[in-house]
Structures are given as C-alpha cells and as structure tokens.
Design a protein around this motif. Structure first.
Motif, PDB file in Angstrom:
ATOM      1  N   GLY A 122       0.809  -1.215   0.000  1.00  0.00           N
ATOM      2  CA  GLY A 122       0.000   0.000   0.000  1.00  0.00           C
ATOM      3  C   GLY A 122       0.837   1.257   0.000  1.00  0.00           C
ATOM      4  O   GLY A 122       0.410   2.301  -0.521  1.00  0.00           O
TER       5      GLY A 122
ATOM      6  N   SER B 179      -8.907   6.194  -3.250  1.00  0.00           N
ATOM      7  CA  SER B 179     -10.283   6.006  -2.803  1.00  0.00           C
ATOM      8  C   SER B 179     -11.119   5.303  -3.861  1.00  0.00           C
ATOM      9  O   SER B 179     -11.829   4.327  -3.571  1.00  0.00           O
ATOM     10  CB  SER B 179     -10.898   7.363  -2.461  1.00  0.00           C
TER      11      SER B 179
ATOM     12  N   SER C 135      -6.787   1.556   0.757  1.00  0.00           N
ATOM     13  CA  SER C 135      -6.654   2.387   1.945  1.00  0.00           C
ATOM     14  C   SER C 135      -5.494   3.365   1.813  1.00  0.00           C
ATOM     15  O   SER C 135      -4.451   3.050   1.226  1.00  0.00           O
ATOM     16  CB  SER C 135      -6.440   1.512   3.183  1.00  0.00           C
TER      17      SER C 135
ATOM     18  N   ARG D 221      -3.790   4.259   4.335  1.00  0.00           N
ATOM     19  CA  ARG D 221      -2.866   4.015   5.438  1.00  0.00           C
ATOM     20  C   ARG D 221      -1.426   3.904   4.938  1.00  0.00           C
ATOM     21  O   ARG D 221      -0.501   4.432   5.559  1.00  0.00           O
ATOM     22  CB  ARG D 221      -3.244   2.731   6.179  1.00  0.00           C
TER      23      ARG D 221
ATOM     24  N   TYR E 233      -8.166  10.634   4.219  1.00  0.00           N
ATOM     25  CA  TYR E 233      -8.081   9.172   4.225  1.00  0.00           C
ATOM     26  C   TYR E 233      -8.969   8.544   5.283  1.00  0.00           C
ATOM     27  O   TYR E 233      -9.623   7.528   5.034  1.00  0.00           O
ATOM     28  CB  TYR E 233      -6.627   8.746   4.461  1.00  0.00           C
ATOM     29  N   GLU E 234      -8.999   9.126   6.484  1.00  0.00           N
ATOM     30  CA  GLU E 234      -9.750   8.498   7.565  1.00  0.00           C
ATOM     31  C   GLU E 234     -11.251   8.545   7.329  1.00  0.00           C
ATOM     32  O   GLU E 234     -11.992   7.728   7.878  1.00  0.00           O
ATOM     33  CB  GLU E 234      -9.401   9.177   8.894  1.00  0.00           C
TER      34      GLU E 234
ATOM     35  N   ASP F 245     -12.501   8.081   4.377  1.00  0.00           N
ATOM     36  CA  ASP F 245     -12.756   7.270   3.189  1.00  0.00           C
ATOM     37  C   ASP F 245     -13.230   5.867   3.585  1.00  0.00           C
ATOM     38  O   ASP F 245     -12.712   5.291   4.553  1.00  0.00           O
ATOM     39  CB  ASP F 245     -11.471   7.155   2.345  1.00  0.00           C
TER      40      ASP F 245
ATOM     41  N   ALA G 135     -12.524   3.128   2.386  1.00  0.00           N
ATOM     42  CA  ALA G 135     -11.465   2.128   2.233  1.00  0.00           C
ATOM     43  C   ALA G 135     -10.430   2.192   3.357  1.00  0.00           C
ATOM     44  O   ALA G 135      -9.483   1.393   3.361  1.00  0.00           O
ATOM     45  CB  ALA G 135     -10.770   2.303   0.885  1.00  0.00           C
ATOM     46  N   TRP G 136     -10.604   3.103   4.325  1.00  0.00           N
ATOM     47  CA  TRP G 136      -9.580   3.321   5.344  1.00  0.00           C
ATOM     48  C   TRP G 136      -9.189   2.033   6.073  1.00  0.00           C
ATOM     49  O   TRP G 136      -8.019   1.771   6.314  1.00  0.00           O
ATOM     50  CB  TRP G 136     -10.066   4.367   6.345  1.00  0.00           C
ATOM     51  N   ASP G 137     -10.164   1.211   6.422  1.00  0.00           N
ATOM     52  CA  ASP G 137      -9.897  -0.020   7.171  1.00  0.00           C
ATOM     53  C   ASP G 137      -9.705  -1.243   6.274  1.00  0.00           C
ATOM     54  O   ASP G 137      -9.634  -2.369   6.778  1.00  0.00           O
ATOM     55  CB  ASP G 137     -11.026  -0.290   8.171  1.00  0.00           C
ATOM     56  N   THR G 138      -9.636  -1.027   4.974  1.00  0.00           N
ATOM     57  CA  THR G 138      -9.423  -2.146   4.051  1.00  0.00           C
ATOM     58  C   THR G 138      -7.952  -2.553   4.071  1.00  0.00           C
ATOM     59  O   THR G 138      -7.074  -1.735   3.792  1.00  0.00           O
ATOM     60  CB  THR G 138      -9.811  -1.752   2.605  1.00  0.00           C
TER      61      THR G 138
ATOM     62  N   SER H 105      -4.373  -4.368   2.943  1.00  0.00           N
ATOM     63  CA  SER H 105      -3.731  -4.593   1.649  1.00  0.00           C
ATOM     64  C   SER H 105      -4.056  -5.986   1.148  1.00  0.00           C
ATOM     65  O   SER H 105      -4.232  -6.931   1.945  1.00  0.00           O
ATOM     66  CB  SER H 105      -2.211  -4.428   1.768  1.00  0.00           C
TER      67      SER H 105
END
Length: 479
Positions: A114, A200, A205, A207, A251-252, A254, A256-259, A261
């Motif tokens: 990521g 996004s 993510s 991250r 990002y937070e 979004d 996908a934030w907790d998705t 890799s």
C-alpha cells in the motif's frame, strides 16, 4: 532475470535551453551561483544518469498494483509504464509522457504494498495534472522576475553603484527561485489530492500513503531538516508533517480506510523486495538479512541471488531447486535456475528451465530474450532457428530491450542475413545512444533490404530517429 539497462527512450526532461537567457552568469559570482541553483532545480531529471532495472516478475507486479489506480485516474489502460530505477535514494518522479519512475531505494524502504501504491497514485496525479507539460508556467514566472532584477541591476551599474547592482540582481534571483519553489509546492499538493482520490476510487486504503509520508518525515528529522514555517519557502515539496495532516483527514473519512492490503499482492511484494536485495545488495548483507534459518520464499529467493552473485553456484542452485519444488510451475523460479546455470557456463542445462519459463509466460519478452541468448550460447547452429523465433517474439512485444536486439543481430549474422543484422544493430545502438553508428547501420540495412518491405521501412524510421536524436545531442552540447 534482473538486468540493468542504461537507457530508455521514453525518458524526457527539460533541456538547458529551458532556463531563461536573461539569467546572466557573468554578473557576479553570487548571481551565477543562484542562476545555476535555479537551473539545477528546473532541469533535474533523475533518470538521465541512472540505469533502469528490467525484470519480468517485477514489471508484472508493478503493472498489477498500478492497474486499479490507472483506471481510477482515467488514463488509458496499457499506456502507463512503471519503471524501476537503480538508485538507493527514496524517490519517485515523472519526467514526461505517461511514465512513473520509482527508485529501487523506495521499494527497499517500503514495508507494505500500500505504501508503493500511495506513491504511484501521487505520481499519476502529476501526469493527469499535466505538471511536466505545464512546468514552463512556473519557469516563466521565475524568469520574468529574473529579467526585472537584471534590468534593475544594469541600471544601478550604469549609475556607478556596483554594490547596488549586485544587490538588485541577487534579490531578484532569490525571488525567482522562491517563485519557482512555490509553484512546485502547489503542484505537489495538487498531486497529493489527486492521489488520495485515485486510492479512494480504487478501494485502496490511504494508510500506506500516510505510513510512507511518516517515513519521509523521520528522514527529515534524522538529517535535521527544519520543520518550521520558514523552512517551507525553501523547499520544492510541502513539509511532510503538513501533508500528513491534510491527507489524514481525507483518508480516515474514506470507506477504504480499514481495508487491508491485498494479501496476494503483499506476498508478491515481499518476494520482489527479497529479489532486489539479493541482486543489488552486498551478498554478506543479504545473507545477514535473510539467514539460512529463514526458509520462507523470500528468504530462499534472496539467498539464491546472493549466492549467485558471489559465485557460489551449488548453493544458488540448491535454493532455486527448493523454490521450484514448492511451486513447479512458477516461471520466475524456473527463470532463476536457468539464469544461474547459463551465467555459470552450464548452457545446455539452462535450456529446459528457460524453455519452460518462456512457455509458461507465453514468451514474456525478457524471459524469451534470455532463452534466446542461451540457445545462441550453445554455439549449435541447430538451435539458431528457435533462437530467432523467440527473439523476434521478444522484440515484437518489447522494442526497448537492447540486449534482445543484440542477440537477434547475432542470429541474423550467423545465418548470413547481414541487412537484418545491421537493422538489429541500429535498433540496439539507438537505445545505447550510439547515434552515429545507428545511422550508418540503418543506412547499410536499408540498402540491402527489399524496397518497400516492413524491415526496409523500419530501417528508414530508425535512421531518421537516430539522426534527430544526434542533432538534439549536438545542439545541447553546443549550448
């Protein structure tokens, strides 16, 4: 197979003429120094003095991790290249066209796929923003300030005040440099925002992107680079801390934030890192980082390259055989075994694994080039027809491989087809920046090929390309 290639025609950058002639290097040493500093910033093209690392597995991996980002950016699929530069620094850039260049040091510094995707997304933002094409806007603004300061300095000099003249010119150069740096920082912020959007839309993510910026910030602290507001105005990029603060909010929020890799891509990334370490690092360092006790795929991969690099053939082959035993149809493990055997002089033994790797990858150009080289290296003319076949397939899918062209030229010469041998030489010479030789080779090929045939037309094209590049080279030298 990892192979350094010294050039790639897709690399473009500003030429010395991009600097305004109004910056007069004869108006005092301080003025000259600032002019050169500005020129260095405007003209820096990190690819020009670097070599490119070509490797089938690595290039496929980079295509795969960038594909969803390219789609999100709405660039045309297949028209974006991700190129790996052999350089230990942590850097990435675009330099014209739809090409993203990554330094090998960036791959080494990243721990998660990521992080690399975050960098690629940012660089795609530069491409879609047209920042290289529009760089002239920033340089023109800086040049206008330079012209005004120079005129003011000339006026002061004519009035008999040398100190005032130098002060006016120096102040103008500082202002011009500041103007350019501000423009560069705005482009970076724009690329950050675009990159966040592409991550996004691709469901990736942010991250990794934040983690990578944190690493850059740690480097800035390590080298004691100022982080206060005043330091901002002397930088081409915004402060890493400011970029993190701005991007974190985006990002937070979004989805996908907790998705996490993709585990498959992450596993491939770990392999690539190990492979590059084995190829680029000192063997002792590789064996320290990947000791024999590490029986992971990455560990065995890294050691195989380290052993091969230090001429410990039996140990390299043992690691390669172990990898093949765990995955008999992995073409890159077969390629590794073939490479070790070929480069150790055991050419006949190298043919089966390389032939199998070529078949499994549907004649992937770099693997096919190595197989063709092995067939030629047998010095058995019975193998030359097959070598010609696989090498022609290789260059038809990847024309930017001077090694493959050189091997194909060898086959043509062996069978007495000198016009096509010279055409292959011309192709290779253009990519090696041997433009004068390329012109002569192309002319010799054209004179011996059937008029109007595809190869005859190609010889004309290569000759024109070489002539144009030679003229550009001579013009730059004159400047």
């Amino acid at each position: 197979m990892i192979r350094p290639v010294l050039i790639r025609p897709a690399i473009t950058g500003a030429s010395p003429s991009a600097v305004s002639p109004a910056i007069n290097p004869h108006r005092g040493l301080f003025s000259a120094f600032l002019a050169l500093a500005l020129a260095a910033l405007l003209l820096a093209s990190p690819a020009r003095a670097q070599s490119i690392l070509r490797d089938a597995e690595t290039e496929q991996f980079l295509r795969d991790i960038s594909a969803p980002l390219v789609e999100a950016s709405e660039l045309e699929e297949g028209n974006v290249d991700i190129v790996l530069i052999n350089a230990p620094s942590i850097n990435a850039f675009v330099a014209g066209g739809q090409v993203v260049y990554l330094h090998s040091g960036l791959i080494e510094a990243a721990d998660d796929v990521g992080e690399v995707q975050g960098v690629i997304a940012h660089e795609l933002g530069h491409i879609t923003g047209g920042h290289i094409v529009r760089r002239g806007e920033g340089t023109r603004a800086a040049s206008n300030i330079s012209i005004l300061s120079l005129l003011a300095g000339i006026g002061a000099a004519l009035a008999g005040s040398g100190d005032a003249a130098l002060a006016a010119i120096s102040a103008g150069q500082r202002a011009a440099l500041g103007k350019f740096l501000a423009y560069s920082r705005s482009e970076e912020s724009s690329a950050d925002a675009a990159g966040a959007r592409y991550l996004s839309e691709a469901g990736i993510s942010g991250r990794g992107s934040l983690t990578f910026f944190s690493k850059l910030q740690n480097l800035e602290f390590r080298y004691q680079r100022r982080q206060d507001d005043d330091a901002t105005f002397t930088r081409t990029h915004p402060l890493s801390g400011d970029r993190i603060a701005i991007l974190r909010d985006s990002y937070e929020r979004d989805p996908a934030w907790d998705t996490p890799s993709d585990p498959e891509l992450q596993a491939r990334f770990i392999r690539i890192k190990a492979k590059l370490s084995g190829f680029l690092a000192d063997p002792n360092a590789t064996l320290r980082d990947y000791p024999v006790a590490d029986q992971s795929v990455a560990g065995r991969y890294a050691r195989a390259y380290a052993y091969h690099k230090s001429a410990q053939v039996d140990l390299a082959l043992a690691e390669a055989e172990s990898l093949i035993a765990s995955a008999p149809n992995d073409p890159y493990f077969l390629e590794l075994k073939g490479q070790v055997l070929l480069e150790s002089g055991r050419v006949d033994e190298a043919l089966p694994p390389l032939r199998r790797a070529t078949a499994l990858t549907n004649s992937e150009p770099l693997i096919a080039a190595m197989f063709g080289h092995a067939l030629i290296a047998t010095e058995d003319e019975a193998n030359y027809p097959e070598a010609e076949q696989v090498l022609r397939a290789s260059v038809s899918r990847d024309r930017f491989n001077p090694f493959a062209w050189r091997q194909l030229g060898t086959v043509y010469a062996a069978k007495g087809d000198m016009p096509r041998a010279r055409l292959a030489s011309a192709e290779q010479q253009v990519m090696s920046r041997q433009y004068s030789q390329a012109i002569r080779s192309a002319q010799a090929a054209e004179s011996g090929l059937p008029a109007g045939s595809p190869d005859w037309i190609r010889a004309q094209d290569v000759g024109l390309q070489a002539r144009a590049l030679l003229e550009e080279q001579l013009e730059r030298a004159g400047r």
